[in-house]
Design an enzyme around this catalytic site. Structure first.
Site, PDB file in Angstrom:
ATOM      1  N   LYS A  59     -55.346 -26.274 -21.237  1.00 45.98           N
ATOM      2  CA  LYS A  59     -54.099 -27.007 -20.995  1.00 45.98           C
ATOM      3  C   LYS A  59     -54.319 -28.523 -20.920  1.00 45.98           C
ATOM      4  O   LYS A  59     -53.458 -29.304 -21.297  1.00 45.98           O
ATOM      5  CB  LYS A  59     -53.450 -26.530 -19.695  1.00 45.98           C
ATOM      6  CG  LYS A  59     -52.958 -25.091 -19.748  1.00 45.98           C
ATOM      7  CD  LYS A  59     -51.712 -24.953 -20.584  1.00 45.98           C
ATOM      8  CE  LYS A  59     -51.188 -23.527 -20.590  1.00 45.98           C
ATOM      9  NZ  LYS A  59     -50.077 -23.334 -21.530  1.00 45.98           N
TER      10      LYS A  59
ATOM     11  N   GLU B 290     -43.279 -27.833 -16.507  1.00 45.74           N
ATOM     12  CA  GLU B 290     -43.037 -26.495 -15.984  1.00 45.74           C
ATOM     13  C   GLU B 290     -44.394 -25.808 -15.897  1.00 45.74           C
ATOM     14  O   GLU B 290     -45.316 -26.171 -16.624  1.00 45.74           O
ATOM     15  CB  GLU B 290     -42.109 -25.704 -16.918  1.00 45.74           C
ATOM     16  CG  GLU B 290     -42.766 -25.110 -18.161  1.00 45.74           C
ATOM     17  CD  GLU B 290     -43.374 -26.118 -19.118  1.00 45.74           C
ATOM     18  OE1 GLU B 290     -42.835 -27.236 -19.214  1.00 45.74           O
ATOM     19  OE2 GLU B 290     -44.396 -25.805 -19.758  1.00 45.74           O
TER      20      GLU B 290
ATOM     21  N   SER C 194     -59.723 -19.133 -23.197  1.00 49.99           N
ATOM     22  CA  SER C 194     -58.829 -20.257 -22.922  1.00 49.99           C
ATOM     23  C   SER C 194     -58.952 -20.844 -21.521  1.00 49.99           C
ATOM     24  O   SER C 194     -58.630 -22.002 -21.299  1.00 49.99           O
ATOM     25  CB  SER C 194     -57.383 -19.850 -23.189  1.00 49.99           C
ATOM     26  OG  SER C 194     -57.072 -18.684 -22.452  1.00 49.99           O
TER      27      SER C 194
END
Ligand SMILES: O=C(O)c1ccccc1N[C@@H]1O[C@H](COP(=O)(O)O)[C@@H](O)[C@H]1O
Length: 611
Positions: free
Chosen positions: A303, A325, A591
Site C-alpha cells: 500500500k 478509506e 502483498s
C-alpha cells in the site's frame, strides 16, 4: 510478447526528435568511423532541446575505441548504454566498467556459423547483445541481413544469461515481420529507417507499430472496454479532471519520478527482494515458488508504494489535506505515514467492524497523527468507509486530496494506482530474469480491490505468462459469506466506476465476507473485470480455511508470516505447484505481512496448539 526496438544512427536534431516521438525503446548515436558519426556535444544539445521519454534509453556506439575516449564521450553527453561494436574482449569490458561502473554495456557479436557460442565468453560482463552482419569494409550499418535461422540460438543463450539479444543488420519495414517469426528479444535498425540519408518518420512509426502489441486500456474516458468510467456527482467532475491533468503531467515529468524513486528507495526500502521459497517448494513436490516480498516494505505492505506517490501528487497540486478509506488498516496506516512524512493532515474513514478487527492498526494510525473516523453505516466495513470518504470529499474538494488505496473508483484512480503499483511487476520481471533466466510460467496475486494484483500483472500483460488473481471465497462461494466478486458477481456501478459487483437482483449491494479485512469488498477494480472478460487473467477463489492453512505452512516452511490477504495467493500457488511439473516457476505477490493479523489468527486457531 513485446519486442524491444532500437533505432540507431541519429545524425541531427530532427532525426533524434522523430525517434523520441516514435516511442522506440532505445535511440543510438554512432561515435565510431561512419557516415553517421556524431559529436557528443551535439548529442548533448539535442537531448537538452528535446528530453527523451522516460522509458527510452540512449545508446552510444563505439568500435575498438580507447577507454579514455569512451569516458570522455560519456562525460559530454547523457548516454545510458555503451554499445561495443568491434573486437572488444571481456578483459577490455572489465576495464571499461571500472571507469564507468554504472554504465550498461551491450556487446555486438558479428554473425558467423556457431556464433552463439561466442556469447558465452561475455557471460556476466555485459547487459545485452547485438548480433549484426560483418561485411569486409563495415563494422555495422551495412543494411545487409544475415541468415535469421540462427536467431533462436542467440536468443536462447542470451535468455540463459538473463539479458536481451537484439538482432541487427538489414532490417526493414518489409522484412521485420519475417524476423519476428524467430522471436528475437530485440531488433536494432539503422539504414532500414532511412530515406535519402535522413531518418524517415513514417518508417519509424510503422516499425514501432509492427513490433509492439500494445495493450491500451483505459481509453481517454477512463474505460476498460465497458468497465471503469466516471460515475460521480457533478461536484466531483472538476476535481477528477484536475487530478487527471496533474497525474498525466507528473508521470511525464522525470523530476517527479526521481523524487518518487528516491522515497521508494530511501524511505520505504525498495526494491523489495524476490525470495525463492525452496523448502515450501520441496514440501509441495512440484513447481518452484518465488515470493515478491512486498511484506518487507515500510509499514508492512504494498500500500505504501501508491500512498507515497499520491501524497507527492497532492503536494504538487498544493492540497494539504488528505483523506483515505481503509479496510484492513494497511492503506490507512500507509496514508497516515505519508501524511506525517510530507507534513499533510490526514483523516481516515474506517468501518466500525474493521476497527474492531484491526484495533492495533487504528491505534497505529492515531499514533501517526491521523484522525480515524468510525463509519457506522451499512456493514461497517470497507464499502461503507469508501462511501463516507466520497461524501466528505464532495464537500471539501477544494483543499482535499482523496488518496484512494486500491485500483478502484472513478477515472483516473484505477489507471493512477496501476501506474504507481506497477513498480512491483517491473522489479519482479527484472529480478526474475536475472535470477531464473526466464519469465515465470504463472504469476499469482490476491484480489480485493486489486491494486497489488494489477501492479504485479501489468508489466507482464503482453508476455507469455499466465496471470491468476485470487479472490476471497470466505466460507465458500456457494454460501452467502464470501467476497468472490468475479466468480459470483454481475455488472453494476459502485464508488464511481462500472465493474463486477456483489449485488442482488435490484442492484442493492450484498455485504461481502472474508476473514481478511483487505479482501472484504463487494466490488473490484474495473481493469480486473475487463481482463477477466478478455480472458487475459484467470480469477480463482480460496476459502478462509485454505488461506489459514497456507499461512501456517508458509510460517513453518519459510519463516514468513504473510498477511491473511496474501495467504490467499499462497494457498492457490500451493495448489498449482502440486499440479504443475517441477520445471515450472510460479511467482507469488506476497502483498503484506501478517503481524496485523496475529490476533485474528489466534482467535480462529486458538492459542495452544503451537506451545
Ligand atoms: O550505423 C552505422 O553507421 C554503424 C557504424 C559502425 C558500427 C555500427 C553501426 N551501426 C550499427 O549497425 C546495426 C544496424 O545496421 P543496419 O540496420 O543494417 O543499417 C546496428 O547495430 C547499429 O547500431
Amino acid at each position: 510478447m513485446n519486442t524491444l526496438l532500437k533505432f540507431c544512427g541519429m545524425t541531427n536534431y530532427e532525426d533524434y526528435s522523430k525517434a523520441v516521438d516514435s516511442g522506440v525503446d532505445y535511440i543510438g548515436f554512432i561515435f565510431a568511423k561512419s557516415k553517421r558519426r556524431v559529436n557528443p556535444h551535439d548529442v548533448h544539445k539535442w537531448v537538452k532541446g528535446k528530453p527523451k521519454k522516460r522509458h527510452q534509453k540512449l545508446v552510444g556506439v563505439f568500435v575498438n575505441e580507447t577507454i579514455e575516449t569512451i569516458v570522455e564521450v560519456i562525460h559530454a553527453c547523457p548516454i545510458q548504454v555503451v554499445q561495443l561494436h568491434g573486437l572488444e574482449t571481456a578483459k577490455y569490458i572489465t576495464e571499461l566498467k571500472s571507469s564507468l561502473p554504472a554504465m550498461k554495456i551491450f556487446k555486438t557479436v558479428h554473425h558467423k556459423q556457431s556464433g552463439h557460442r561466442e556469447l558465452k565468453d561475455f557471460k556476466g560482463y555485459v547487459d545485452g547483445y547485438i548480433i549484426d552482419t560483418k561485411t569486409e569494409d563495415m563494422w555495422g550499418g551495412s543494411g545487409i541481413a544475415f541468415n535469421w535461422e540462427s536467431v533462436p540460438l542467440y536468443t536462447a543463450e542470451a535468455m540463459e544469461q538473463g539479458i536481451p539479444c537484439f538482432i541487427a543488420g538489414g532490417v526493414k519495414v518489409s522484412n521485420i515481420k519475417e524476423l519476428m517469426n524467430y522471436e528475437p528479444a530485440g531488433i536494432d535498425v539503422s539504414s532500414g529507417i532511412e530515406e535519402m540519408g535522413m531518418k524517415d518518420e513514417r518508417k519509424m512509426k510503422q516499425m514501432v507499430e509492427l513490433t509492439k502489441e500494445k495493450y491500451q486500456a483505459p481509453d481517454s474516458l477512463g474505460r476498460f472496454g465497458k468497465f471503469g468510467g466516471k460515475y460521480v456527482p457533478e461536484t466531483l467532475m472538476h476535481a477528477l479532471e484536475e487530478l487527471e491533468d496533474a497525474f498525466e503531467a507528473a508521470i511525464a515529468d522525470e523530476k517527479f519520478f526521481e523524487e518518487l524513486h528516491r522515497e521508494w528507495e530511501r524511505y520505504s526500502g525498495r526494491p523489495t527482494p524476490l525470495t525463492e521459497a525452496g523448502r515450501l517448494s520441496s514440501y509441495l513436490g512440484g513447481a518452484n515458488i518465488y515470493l515478491k516480498r512486498e511484506d518487507l516494505n515500510h509499514t508492512g505492505a504494498h500500500k505504501i508504494n501508491n500512498a507515497i506517490a499520491q501524497a507527492l501528487l497532492a503536494k504538487r497540486m498544493g492540497k494539504n489535506q488528505i483523506i483515505a478509506e481503509t479496510g484492513a488498516g494497511q492503506h490507512g496506516v500507509a496514508s497516515a505515514t505519508v501524511a506525517a512524512r510530507f507534513g499533510l493532515t490526514c483523516k481516515v474513514f474506517m468501518g466500525e467492524e474493521d476497527m474492531k478487527r484491526q484495533e492495533l492498526n487504528v491505534f497505529r494510525m492515531r499514533l501517526l497523527g491521523a484522525e480515524v473516523i468510525p463509519v457506522i453505516s451499512g456493514g461497517k466495513t470497507l464499502k461503507d468507509a469508501t462511501n463516507e470518504a466520497i461524501r466528505h470529499w464532495v464537500s471539501h474538494v477544494e483543499d482535499t486530496f482523496y488518496l484512494i488505496g486500491s485500483a478502484v473508483g472513478p477515472h483516473p484512480y484505477p489507471k493512477m494506482v496501476r501506474e504507481f503499483q506497477s513498480v512491483i511487476g517491473r522489479e519482479s520481471k527484472e529480478q526474475f530474469i536475472k535470477e531464473v533466466g526466464k519469465l515465470p510460467d504463472e504469476i499469482i496475486a490476491c484480489v480485493g480491490g486489486g491494486s497489488n494484483a494489477i501492479g504485479m500483472f501489468y508489466p507482464f500483460i503482453e508476455d507469455d505468462v499466465s496471470l491468476i488473481g485470487v479472490e476471497a471465497a470466505g466460507k465458500g462461494v456457494d454460501t452467502n459469506e464470501h467476497a468472490a466478486t468475479l466468480t459470483k458477481g454481475s455488472v453494476g456501478v459502485l464508488h464511481g466506476s462500472m465493474s463486477y459487483l456483489l449485488q442482488d437482483e435490484w442492484g442493492n449491494i450484498i455485504e461481502p465476507y472474508s476473514i481478511s479485512a483487505g479482501l472484504d469488498y463487494p466490488g473490484i477494480g474495473p481493469e480486473h473485470s475487463y481482463l477477466r472478460d478478455q480472458g487475459r487473467v484467470t480469477y480463482e477463489s480460496v476459502t478462509d480455511a485454505e488461506a489459514l492453512e497456507a499461512l501456517q505452512v508458509l510460517c513453518q516452511y519459510e519463516g514468513i508470516l504473510p498477511a491473511i490477504e496474501s495467504a490467499h495467493a499462497v494457498a492457490h500457488a500451493m495448489k498449482r505447484a502440486r499440479e504443475l511439473g517441477s520445471d515450472a516457476k510460479i511467482l507469488v505477490c506476497l502483498s503484506g505481512r501478517g503481524d496485523k493479523d496475529v490476533h485474528t489468527i489466534q482467535g480462529v486457531l486458538g492459542g495452544n496448539e503451537y506451545e
